[in-house]
Design a protein around this motif. Sequence first.
Motif, PDB file in Angstrom:
ATOM      1  N   LYS A  44       4.379 -41.304  -1.196  1.00 48.54           N
ATOM      2  CA  LYS A  44       4.654 -41.572   0.230  1.00 48.54           C
ATOM      3  C   LYS A  44       4.642 -40.254   1.012  1.00 48.54           C
ATOM      4  O   LYS A  44       4.052 -40.165   2.101  1.00 48.54           O
ATOM      5  N   LEU A  45       5.270 -39.223   0.444  1.00 47.85           N
ATOM      6  CA  LEU A  45       5.299 -37.923   1.125  1.00 47.85           C
ATOM      7  C   LEU A  45       3.886 -37.336   1.236  1.00 47.85           C
ATOM      8  O   LEU A  45       3.535 -36.708   2.232  1.00 47.85           O
ATOM      9  N   ARG A  46       3.083 -37.560   0.209  1.00 45.95           N
ATOM     10  CA  ARG A  46       1.694 -37.078   0.251  1.00 45.95           C
ATOM     11  C   ARG A  46       0.933 -37.749   1.392  1.00 45.95           C
ATOM     12  O   ARG A  46       0.228 -37.104   2.159  1.00 45.95           O
ATOM     13  N   ARG A  47       1.140 -39.078   1.519  1.00 50.41           N
ATOM     14  CA  ARG A  47       0.418 -39.796   2.577  1.00 50.41           C
ATOM     15  C   ARG A  47       0.927 -39.421   3.971  1.00 50.41           C
ATOM     16  O   ARG A  47       0.197 -39.541   4.944  1.00 50.41           O
ATOM     17  N   LEU A  48       2.189 -38.986   4.028  1.00 49.98           N
ATOM     18  CA  LEU A  48       2.731 -38.571   5.325  1.00 49.98           C
ATOM     19  C   LEU A  48       2.258 -37.177   5.716  1.00 49.98           C
ATOM     20  O   LEU A  48       2.318 -36.790   6.887  1.00 49.98           O
ATOM     21  N   SER A  49       1.801 -36.386   4.737  1.00 50.30           N
ATOM     22  CA  SER A  49       1.363 -35.015   5.017  1.00 50.30           C
ATOM     23  C   SER A  49       0.047 -35.060   5.790  1.00 50.30           C
ATOM     24  O   SER A  49      -0.778 -35.935   5.539  1.00 50.30           O
ATOM     25  N   PRO A  50      -0.170 -34.113   6.703  1.00 57.66           N
ATOM     26  CA  PRO A  50      -1.388 -34.127   7.525  1.00 57.66           C
ATOM     27  C   PRO A  50      -2.664 -34.214   6.682  1.00 57.66           C
ATOM     28  O   PRO A  50      -3.342 -35.219   6.708  1.00 57.66           O
ATOM     29  N   ASP A  51      -3.002 -33.183   5.900  1.00 56.65           N
ATOM     30  CA  ASP A  51      -4.171 -33.296   5.017  1.00 56.65           C
ATOM     31  C   ASP A  51      -4.042 -32.349   3.842  1.00 56.65           C
ATOM     32  O   ASP A  51      -4.968 -32.131   3.090  1.00 56.65           O
ATOM     33  N   ASP A  52      -2.855 -31.790   3.685  1.00 59.22           N
ATOM     34  CA  ASP A  52      -2.683 -30.676   2.756  1.00 59.22           C
ATOM     35  C   ASP A  52      -1.550 -30.909   1.753  1.00 59.22           C
ATOM     36  O   ASP A  52      -1.131 -29.987   1.068  1.00 59.22           O
ATOM     37  N   GLU A  53      -1.017 -32.121   1.687  1.00 57.18           N
ATOM     38  CA  GLU A  53       0.067 -32.422   0.742  1.00 57.18           C
ATOM     39  C   GLU A  53       1.281 -31.528   0.960  1.00 57.18           C
ATOM     40  O   GLU A  53       2.082 -31.321   0.038  1.00 57.18           O
ATOM     41  N   ILE A  54       1.448 -31.000   2.174  1.00 60.22           N
ATOM     42  CA  ILE A  54       2.497 -30.008   2.418  1.00 60.22           C
ATOM     43  C   ILE A  54       3.903 -30.559   2.122  1.00 60.22           C
ATOM     44  O   ILE A  54       4.779 -29.844   1.657  1.00 60.22           O
ATOM     45  N   LEU A  55       4.090 -31.875   2.353  1.00 62.56           N
ATOM     46  CA  LEU A  55       5.438 -32.444   2.172  1.00 62.56           C
ATOM     47  C   LEU A  55       5.835 -32.574   0.703  1.00 62.56           C
ATOM     48  O   LEU A  55       6.964 -32.929   0.389  1.00 62.56           O
ATOM     49  N   LEU A  56       4.882 -32.287  -0.206  1.00 61.29           N
ATOM     50  CA  LEU A  56       5.212 -32.312  -1.636  1.00 61.29           C
ATOM     51  C   LEU A  56       5.782 -30.977  -2.103  1.00 61.29           C
ATOM     52  O   LEU A  56       6.302 -30.871  -3.208  1.00 61.29           O
ATOM     53  N   ALA A  57       5.666 -29.952  -1.280  1.00 61.90           N
ATOM     54  CA  ALA A  57       6.155 -28.633  -1.675  1.00 61.90           C
ATOM     55  C   ALA A  57       7.667 -28.568  -1.477  1.00 61.90           C
ATOM     56  O   ALA A  57       8.208 -29.132  -0.535  1.00 61.90           O
ATOM     57  N   GLN A  58       8.328 -27.888  -2.402  1.00 57.96           N
ATOM     58  CA  GLN A  58       9.771 -27.742  -2.243  1.00 57.96           C
ATOM     59  C   GLN A  58      10.090 -26.890  -1.013  1.00 57.96           C
ATOM     60  O   GLN A  58      10.977 -27.212  -0.240  1.00 57.96           O
ATOM     61  N   ARG A  59       9.340 -25.816  -0.830  1.00 49.07           N
ATOM     62  CA  ARG A  59       9.596 -24.935   0.317  1.00 49.07           C
ATOM     63  C   ARG A  59       8.289 -24.692   1.071  1.00 49.07           C
ATOM     64  O   ARG A  59       7.220 -24.604   0.473  1.00 49.07           O
ATOM     65  N   PHE A  60       8.404 -24.599   2.394  1.00 48.92           N
ATOM     66  CA  PHE A  60       7.243 -24.177   3.167  1.00 48.92           C
ATOM     67  C   PHE A  60       7.713 -23.311   4.330  1.00 48.92           C
ATOM     68  O   PHE A  60       8.862 -23.387   4.758  1.00 48.92           O
ATOM     69  N   GLU A  61       6.808 -22.434   4.786  1.00 47.17           N
ATOM     70  CA  GLU A  61       7.174 -21.487   5.837  1.00 47.17           C
ATOM     71  C   GLU A  61       6.026 -21.344   6.822  1.00 47.17           C
ATOM     72  O   GLU A  61       4.864 -21.519   6.455  1.00 47.17           O
ATOM     73  N   PRO A  62       6.359 -21.006   8.063  1.00 43.36           N
ATOM     74  CA  PRO A  62       5.287 -20.737   9.027  1.00 43.36           C
ATOM     75  C   PRO A  62       4.585 -19.418   8.685  1.00 43.36           C
ATOM     76  O   PRO A  62       5.238 -18.453   8.310  1.00 43.36           O
TER      77      PRO A  62
END
Length: 318
Positions: A44-62
């Motif tokens: 579900k998180l993968r499908r919610l991510s724009p196109d990069d699976e970003i929501l599957l990562a534990q941490r993300f930063e600008p």
Amino acid sequence: MTLFANAIETIQIGVEDLLRNDERRVLSAVRNVHAGVLLLCKEKLRRLSPDDEILLAQRFEPQPNDKGEVSIEAVGRNTVGVDDIKKRFKAFDVPLDWKRFDGMADIRHHMEHSYFKGGRERARQAVADALLVIRQLLVEALQENPLTTLGPDCWTALLENADLFEAELQACRVTLEGVDWDTEAAARALPDFVCPSCRSSLVRQRDPNNRSQQNVALTCTACGENSELGPVLGLAFEETFGAESHIAVKDGGEPPISACPECGEETFIIAEGRCAACDFALPEDATCAICGNGLSAEEYYEHEGLCSYHAHVASKDD
Ligand SMILES: [Zn+2]
Ligand SMILES: [Zn+2]
Ligand SMILES: [Zn+2]
């Protein structure tokens, strides 16, 4: 293999483990079904991510990108854990029955960390919890058809398992229905009764015809252990009144339940002025002999009719 296919296959393997008539496969059944549910959450998180699976990562930063703009990049290789999955589902407004989800995870944890008999019944409960979570994830969150994605064998087995578990649970609950509970709180906590040894909900009265609370003797259909009413009520109250207690304490108020000074269980009900597990009760006119303030159960029991403050003063005078 795609994440989604992996999730489906993991659940199918878990269900096959459960269907095998082999006690050694029971823990593996719970592990696989639990892992499969987590993978569906990640899908579900993968499908919610724009196109990069970003929501599957534990941490993300600008980070600045080559176009001179800001993009959000995953940091490190760790994938999202349960706590963050819950937060992200909430942030993106994806409803899920987390109580069932946690129930299933608790059973897995308990099965992995303790020795006990009756694993199959525990596995049945975990997989029954999982069914409802899987259905919600597939149908509502992912808009997939459970029958066609899981296949008729797996889906039917999940439904039959839940029916079997529900029938066993009802058979246990029926034995408790005739009891005249001394407190409203005990009657209210009935759906949260669990075995103190293995935490199964399959707790029954040894004598199904008994009506008096005093004579209630309980046994667990899953592990076969007998238990007293006190510890069962203590555990049930954590569930039944846990949220209320949490809110009360956060707002600086009094929780609805406190420890009983007589039997030591967390079963003293403030509103009813008595313990659900033993016959300890606080008289309505329980006030401090010196200042006249109302006494808590603890104070009444410990300080012979004085509030904590005046009991403290009196002990200094001695
Ligand atoms: Zn048990
Ligand atoms: Zn008590
Ligand atoms: Zn006082």
